[in-house]
Design a protein around this motif. Structure first.
Motif, PDB file in Angstrom:
ATOM      1  N   GLY A  73      24.614 100.845  27.432  1.00 50.72           N
ATOM      2  CA  GLY A  73      24.777 102.233  27.010  1.00 50.72           C
ATOM      3  C   GLY A  73      25.579 103.071  27.991  1.00 50.72           C
ATOM      4  N   GLY A  74      25.871 102.546  29.187  1.00 46.36           N
ATOM      5  CA  GLY A  74      26.686 103.285  30.152  1.00 46.36           C
ATOM      6  C   GLY A  74      28.060 103.565  29.571  1.00 46.36           C
ATOM      7  N   LYS A  75      28.578 104.769  29.809  1.00 50.29           N
ATOM      8  CA  LYS A  75      29.818 105.207  29.166  1.00 50.29           C
ATOM      9  C   LYS A  75      30.543 106.214  30.032  1.00 50.29           C
ATOM     10  N   LEU A  76      31.732 106.595  29.584  1.00 49.83           N
ATOM     11  CA  LEU A  76      32.513 107.645  30.228  1.00 49.83           C
ATOM     12  C   LEU A  76      33.097 108.498  29.116  1.00 49.83           C
ATOM     13  N   VAL A  77      32.779 109.784  29.111  1.00 46.33           N
ATOM     14  CA  VAL A  77      33.194 110.678  28.033  1.00 46.33           C
ATOM     15  C   VAL A  77      34.710 110.905  28.055  1.00 46.33           C
ATOM     16  N   ASN A 106      32.190  90.895  22.934  1.00 44.75           N
ATOM     17  CA  ASN A 106      31.089  91.757  22.475  1.00 44.75           C
ATOM     18  C   ASN A 106      30.316  92.433  23.609  1.00 44.75           C
ATOM     19  N   SER A 107      30.978  92.648  24.752  1.00 47.09           N
ATOM     20  CA  SER A 107      30.283  93.278  25.883  1.00 47.09           C
ATOM     21  C   SER A 107      30.385  94.797  25.857  1.00 47.09           C
ATOM     22  N   GLY A 108      31.214  95.351  24.950  1.00 41.35           N
ATOM     23  CA  GLY A 108      31.393  96.802  24.906  1.00 41.35           C
ATOM     24  C   GLY A 108      32.144  97.276  26.142  1.00 41.35           C
ATOM     25  N   GLY A 109      32.117  98.583  26.381  1.00 47.79           N
ATOM     26  CA  GLY A 109      32.763  99.140  27.557  1.00 47.79           C
ATOM     27  C   GLY A 109      34.277  99.202  27.476  1.00 47.79           C
ATOM     28  N   LEU A 162      44.224  93.540  33.719  1.00 49.73           N
ATOM     29  CA  LEU A 162      44.820  94.739  34.303  1.00 49.73           C
ATOM     30  C   LEU A 162      45.177  95.684  33.170  1.00 49.73           C
ATOM     31  N   PHE A 163      44.785  96.954  33.293  1.00 45.04           N
ATOM     32  CA  PHE A 163      45.117  97.965  32.291  1.00 45.04           C
ATOM     33  C   PHE A 163      45.653  99.177  33.041  1.00 45.04           C
ATOM     34  N   VAL A 164      46.852  99.619  32.680  1.00 47.85           N
ATOM     35  CA  VAL A 164      47.519 100.735  33.356  1.00 47.85           C
ATOM     36  C   VAL A 164      47.888 101.783  32.323  1.00 47.85           C
ATOM     37  N   PHE A 165      47.667 103.056  32.662  1.00 52.17           N
ATOM     38  CA  PHE A 165      48.035 104.140  31.750  1.00 52.17           C
ATOM     39  C   PHE A 165      48.302 105.410  32.547  1.00 52.17           C
ATOM     40  N   PRO A 166      49.097 106.347  31.982  1.00 50.82           N
ATOM     41  CA  PRO A 166      49.400 107.601  32.676  1.00 50.82           C
ATOM     42  C   PRO A 166      48.141 108.436  32.883  1.00 50.82           C
ATOM     43  N   HIS A 167      48.087 109.144  33.997  1.00 56.11           N
ATOM     44  CA  HIS A 167      46.936 110.003  34.289  1.00 56.11           C
ATOM     45  C   HIS A 167      46.654 110.993  33.164  1.00 56.11           C
ATOM     46  N   ASP A 168      47.724 111.529  32.546  1.00 54.75           N
ATOM     47  CA  ASP A 168      47.527 112.592  31.559  1.00 54.75           C
ATOM     48  C   ASP A 168      47.195 112.081  30.158  1.00 54.75           C
ATOM     49  N   ALA A 169      46.986 110.787  30.001  1.00 57.30           N
ATOM     50  CA  ALA A 169      46.628 110.222  28.700  1.00 57.30           C
ATOM     51  C   ALA A 169      45.118 110.356  28.465  1.00 57.30           C
ATOM     52  N   PRO A 170      44.707 111.032  27.393  1.00 63.97           N
ATOM     53  CA  PRO A 170      43.273 111.150  27.104  1.00 63.97           C
ATOM     54  C   PRO A 170      42.664 109.761  26.842  1.00 63.97           C
ATOM     55  N   HIS A 171      41.484 109.535  27.408  1.00 63.01           N
ATOM     56  CA  HIS A 171      40.825 108.249  27.245  1.00 63.01           C
ATOM     57  C   HIS A 171      39.325 108.379  27.470  1.00 63.01           C
ATOM     58  N   LEU A 172      38.602 107.319  27.138  1.00 62.71           N
ATOM     59  CA  LEU A 172      37.163 107.254  27.377  1.00 62.71           C
ATOM     60  C   LEU A 172      36.779 105.804  27.585  1.00 62.71           C
ATOM     61  N   ALA A 173      35.571 105.591  28.079  1.00 61.47           N
ATOM     62  CA  ALA A 173      35.004 104.244  28.150  1.00 61.47           C
ATOM     63  C   ALA A 173      33.872 104.171  27.137  1.00 61.47           C
ATOM     64  N   VAL A 176      28.656 100.479  27.106  1.00 65.31           N
ATOM     65  CA  VAL A 176      28.501  99.074  27.466  1.00 65.31           C
ATOM     66  C   VAL A 176      27.399  98.469  26.593  1.00 65.31           C
ATOM     67  N   LEU A 177      27.663  97.274  26.066  1.00 64.35           N
ATOM     68  CA  LEU A 177      26.669  96.579  25.247  1.00 64.35           C
ATOM     69  C   LEU A 177      25.984  95.452  26.015  1.00 64.35           C
ATOM     70  N   LYS A 178      26.675  94.901  27.011  1.00 60.79           N
ATOM     71  CA  LYS A 178      26.109  93.831  27.840  1.00 60.79           C
ATOM     72  C   LYS A 178      26.405  94.143  29.302  1.00 60.79           C
ATOM     73  N   ALA A 179      25.450  94.832  29.942  1.00 58.03           N
ATOM     74  CA  ALA A 179      25.620  95.200  31.347  1.00 58.03           C
ATOM     75  C   ALA A 179      25.409  93.968  32.222  1.00 58.03           C
ATOM     76  N   PRO A 180      25.917  93.981  33.435  1.00 59.02           N
ATOM     77  CA  PRO A 180      26.661  95.086  34.050  1.00 59.02           C
ATOM     78  C   PRO A 180      28.147  95.013  33.724  1.00 59.02           C
ATOM     79  N   LYS A 181      28.795  96.155  33.857  1.00 60.32           N
ATOM     80  CA  LYS A 181      30.255  96.245  33.761  1.00 60.32           C
ATOM     81  C   LYS A 181      30.726  96.729  35.120  1.00 60.32           C
ATOM     82  N   LEU A 182      31.696  96.024  35.689  1.00 67.88           N
ATOM     83  CA  LEU A 182      32.238  96.373  37.003  1.00 67.88           C
ATOM     84  C   LEU A 182      33.756  96.436  36.891  1.00 67.88           C
TER      85      LEU A 182
END
Length: 189
Positions: A73-77, A106-109, A162-173, A176-182
């Protein structure tokens, strides 16, 4: 791979701090004095440039963060990232770089790129009824459409991705369905 295998030992010795109100992750600040992280990231950036000569990034700040989502259930708005200034070069970062250190089917996140930032209260109202990680994941997915006008892309957590994106791009996480996520998060320019 060498970086990924040695990082858990390093993380265990680092101080931990709770994230801000917009994330459930524990944030671990790390200054790469030994160069193990920098070498791993430099290798990843070189690989990206080999696949696409127009790849815009060449360097990463030595101050990185590990984000640890310890519970399902851990997330980032929804949010955007801020540029940082490198103390050594004076250059301003332009992109966020994420390396997934865990993850699988199926780990989510997932990191989801949004078409627009939502009004926070609308997004929170739409996702509030969730009572478990699976339901929260489903409600987040629905809110991406109804509150954010949809999505552009997403990255599924997979060790070494590896995932790269511009700072100004709106995003969320996504939750998580299968913790832990690191993940390792760095600022690039």
């Amino acid at each position: 791979e060498a970086m990924g295998n040695s990082l858990p030992r390093h993380c265990a010795r680092l101080g931990r701090g709770r994230g801000s109100g917009n994330t459930d992750a524990i944030r671990i600040s790390y200054f790469d004095a030994t160069g193990i992280v920098s070498r791993g990231i430099a290798s990843a950036l070189a690989g990206a440039r080999a696949m696409d000569p127009k790849f815009p990034l060449s360097a990463v700040q030595p101050n990185v963060k590990f984000l640890v989502y310890e519970c399902d259930g851990g997330k980032l708005v929804p949010h955007t990232d801020l540029s940082k200034t490198c103390d050594e070069t004076g250059m301003h970062t332009t992109h966020t770089l994420i390396i997934y250190l865990t993850g699988g089917p199926n780990s989510g996140g997932e990191t989801v790129m949004l078409k627009k930032l939502p009004k926070v209260h609308e997004f929170n109202e739409e996702t509030a009824p969730a009572t478990n990680a699976g339901e929260l994941h489903r409600l987040y997915r629905s809110a991406c459409t109804s509150c954010c006008e949809g999505t552009y892309d997403e990255a599924m957590p997979r060790r070494g991705r590896l995932f790269v994106f511009p700072h100004d791009a709106p995003h969320l996480a996504m939750p998580v369905l299968k913790a832990p996520k690191l993940i390792l998060r760095a600022e690039a320019y």
